[in-house]
Design an enzyme around this catalytic site. Structure first.
Site, PDB file in Angstrom:
ATOM      1  N   SER A 199       0.815  -1.210   0.000  1.00  0.00           N
ATOM      2  CA  SER A 199       0.000   0.000   0.000  1.00  0.00           C
ATOM      3  C   SER A 199       0.855   1.269   0.000  1.00  0.00           C
ATOM      4  O   SER A 199       1.620   1.499  -0.919  1.00  0.00           O
ATOM      5  CB  SER A 199      -0.952  -0.037   1.202  1.00  0.00           C
ATOM      6  OG  SER A 199      -1.914   0.971   1.123  1.00  0.00           O
ATOM      7  N   LYS A 238      -0.324  -4.181  -3.528  1.00  0.00           N
ATOM      8  CA  LYS A 238      -1.635  -3.598  -3.226  1.00  0.00           C
ATOM      9  C   LYS A 238      -1.706  -2.228  -3.879  1.00  0.00           C
ATOM     10  O   LYS A 238      -1.081  -1.280  -3.417  1.00  0.00           O
ATOM     11  CB  LYS A 238      -1.861  -3.480  -1.724  1.00  0.00           C
ATOM     12  CG  LYS A 238      -3.212  -2.860  -1.352  1.00  0.00           C
ATOM     13  CD  LYS A 238      -3.405  -2.859   0.163  1.00  0.00           C
ATOM     14  CE  LYS A 238      -4.754  -2.243   0.546  1.00  0.00           C
ATOM     15  NZ  LYS A 238      -4.780  -0.777   0.394  1.00  0.00           N
ATOM     16  N   ASP A 289      10.559   4.368  -9.849  1.00  0.00           N
ATOM     17  CA  ASP A 289      10.163   4.859 -11.174  1.00  0.00           C
ATOM     18  C   ASP A 289      10.897   6.137 -11.554  1.00  0.00           C
ATOM     19  O   ASP A 289      11.142   6.390 -12.740  1.00  0.00           O
ATOM     20  CB  ASP A 289       8.655   5.116 -11.209  1.00  0.00           C
ATOM     21  CG  ASP A 289       7.860   3.833 -11.393  1.00  0.00           C
ATOM     22  OD1 ASP A 289       8.480   2.758 -11.487  1.00  0.00           O
ATOM     23  OD2 ASP A 289       6.615   3.909 -11.442  1.00  0.00           O
TER      24      ASP A 289
END
Length: 559
Positions: free
Chosen positions: A288, A313, A299
């Site tokens: 999460s 999640k 990223d």
């Protein structure tokens, strides 16, 4: 002809959408009416009285189970749990408790809590709270007795093992307890700092900032490890605030989409450490909000991920009020990290015939690219840039933990060694381990290893298939003797890993959670690997730049 067809196709699509919505609404009204009639019929005609609150909660939870495991119903009685989940705060004495040998015991007082200040210790068996005897009680029942309004007193009687005057009483003043989400930070090498973050609650970002400010004062501090292993997440806003320490102000780090609504999240403050080399540790318990942090940093090529694949999640929940002080936590959106990928591992909208949900196989995931053109994938969580296997518990260590042998010995050691050893010099000597071995052997701990189960199954199969000859029986007996459980042999053979765990448990008795983490990371292979990456050319090699031509091929929209 085409000019005529296009509006017709569009009109048809709109008509189908309207019909589908109308059909859905009619089904909803029909089922609600049927449910109301069923409850009324049951209440009027059932032979005994209906426990209506329990029945309604069971029915509600059964319905929500068809959605996903994160959409949950909370009654008014669950408010404390809901508050603790979002803020880390509750009113009580501030201690973890557990059921053990017919009693509820103190497992670990929270650092700085009323329980810790009063002198309650791990292993204390709670025998009375105020006037209520608690032998045989459940943890949930004792927890309700211990919690209460801040400023009120609670009387607690305990039995403390391994001390002469074992019956002790405490009057503890309840307080508003705030659990820490940063149990430990410190230096793990002359140049590398370390922070462990265990949750994302309202104060998490402030705790991270305080830890960073403290580390910044340490001479030599120039690299950082952020440990998110076992961090199940929490508040999205906390994740965004924490990312602001490492990324330029205004950086887009998250996009959420659901129910026709989209929201973009960007960092909002000037970073304190925009360029410091950073490693983030992940494992299967990283989920999460912690995946938002780790995923955004991966990223944007701002950090190297080390450890094991995260949970996966990619869903966001909001809490909505219901009548009578109840609440409903609802999954309202999916989230997408900067590369555009969704890391959700399970698609709850596509269930198997038996109601189970399969994990997205790697073969069906899609390739995305980081800001520098490195390949990353969606679905199934975050894959670390450097995979390092965690230490697996051996059978003997697993049994020593689950049968509370290490817990009990740590309590005995603390009772008989009241003076604390300085944490930086703390270790389990061979003499202490010899005492532990004697303690376990005298307790005559019974346990089975995975080899015991395999040999038992081999015997069963050989007997059923008619292969149980005297020679085969003799061979299995030899295997049983050499590979089966042998307490003294296993305690010696697995001495190293047992000593490490024992050191963590005993350190907790003197220094709380921070002591446990400080001792644990000394022999942690993942932390060791992270230090090695940060202090070598491997860090820059992982976060390599891809040439502009390749970047444009991978992402035509890139300028």
């Amino acid at each position: 002809m085409k000019r005529i067809l296009l509006p017709i196709v569009a009109l048809t699509a709109i008509s189908l959408g309207v019909c589908a919505k109308k059909s859905h609404d009619m089904a909803l009204q029909r089922n609600l009416k049927t449910f109301n009639a069923m409850v009324k019929t049951l209440e009027e005609n059932y032979v005994d009285s209906i426990r209506i609150d329990e029945a309604f909660k069971a029915a509600s939870n059964a319905m929500l189970n068809t959605v996903d495991p994160y959409t949950e119903y909370y009654t008014a009685d669950d408010r404390d749990a809901l508050m603790k989940m979002t803020t880390g705060e509750y009113a009580g004495i501030g201690s973890y408790i557990t059921e053990y040998n017919g009693y509820v015991c103190i497992s670990q007082p929270i650092d700085g809590s009323p329980a810790a200040k009063a002198g309650l210790m791990p292993g204390d068996r709670i025998i009375k709270v105020d006037t209520v005897a608690t032998k045989g009680a459940k943890s949930a029942d004792v927890s309700k007795l211990l919690k209460g309004t801040p400023g009120t007193d609670v009387y607690i009687e305990v039995n403390r093992p391994y001390v002469a005057d074992s019956l002790l009483s405490f009057t503890v003043t309840r307080e508003k307890v705030a659990e820490k989400s940063v149990p430990y930070f410190g230096m793990v090498s002359p140049t590398t700092g370390y922070i462990r973050l265990t949750s994302y609650i309202s104060n998490s970002a402030k705790e991270i900032t305080a830890a960073l400010d403290s580390l910044k004062k340490t001479p030599g501090f120039s690299k950082l490890i952020l440990d998110l292993r076992g961090n199940g997440g929490g508040l999205v806003e906390s994740a965004i605030d924490i990312l602001g320490n490492f990324l330029p102000k205004g950086t887009q780090v998250l996009r959420t989409s659901g129910s026709g609504k989209e929201r973009i999240y960007k960092t909002t403050h000037t970073p304190s450490f925009p360029d410091m080399p950073l490693v983030v540790l992940t494992d299967g318990g990283t989920a999460s909000a912690s995946e938002i942090t780790a995923g955004a940093l991966q990223d944007l090529d701002r950090a190297v991920l080390v450890g094991n694949r995260s949970f996966g999640k990619g869903l966001v929940q909001n809490i909505f009020p219901l009548p009578h002080e109840a609440s409903l936590k609802v999954t309202v959106a999916k989230y997408y990290i900067p590369s555009g990928r969704l890391i959700q591992a399970l698609d709850y909208s596509r269930r198997n015939p038996d109601g189970t949900v399969a994990r997205t196989p790697d073969s069906l995931t899609n390739v995305y690219y980081t800001s520098r053109g490195r390949e990353v994938r969606d679905g199934g969580g975050l894959q670390p840039d450097s995979v390092v296997k965690n230490n697996n518990y051996s059978d003997i260590l697993y049994n020593l933990v689950t049968k509370n042998r290490i817990f009990d010995f740590a309590n005995k050691y603390r009772a008989t060694h009241p003076e604390a050893i300085p944490l930086d010099k703390f270790e389990i000597t061979d003499d202490v381990y010899a005492d532990f071995t004697e303690f376990v052997v005298d307790g005559d701990m019974k346990y089975d290893t995975s080899f015991d189960a395999l040999i038992k199954e081999l015997r069963k199969q050989a007997d059923e298939q008619g292969y149980m000859t005297p020679d085969n029986d003799s061979t299995l007996s030899v295997l049983e003797k050499s590979l089966g459980s042998d307490l003294k042999r296993d305690l010696e053979f697995k001495k190293g890993e047992i000593k490490d765990y024992l050191a963590e448990e005993i350190a907790t008795r003197y220094y709380g959670d921070s002591g446990r983490v400080a001792v644990e990371i000394r022999t942690d292979p993942v932390v060791e690997a992270a230090i090695g990456i940060l202090e070598s050319p491997e860090y820059d090699a992982i976060l390599r730049k891809v040439d502009d031509a390749k970047l444009k091929t991978q992402n035509p929209k890139r300028k």
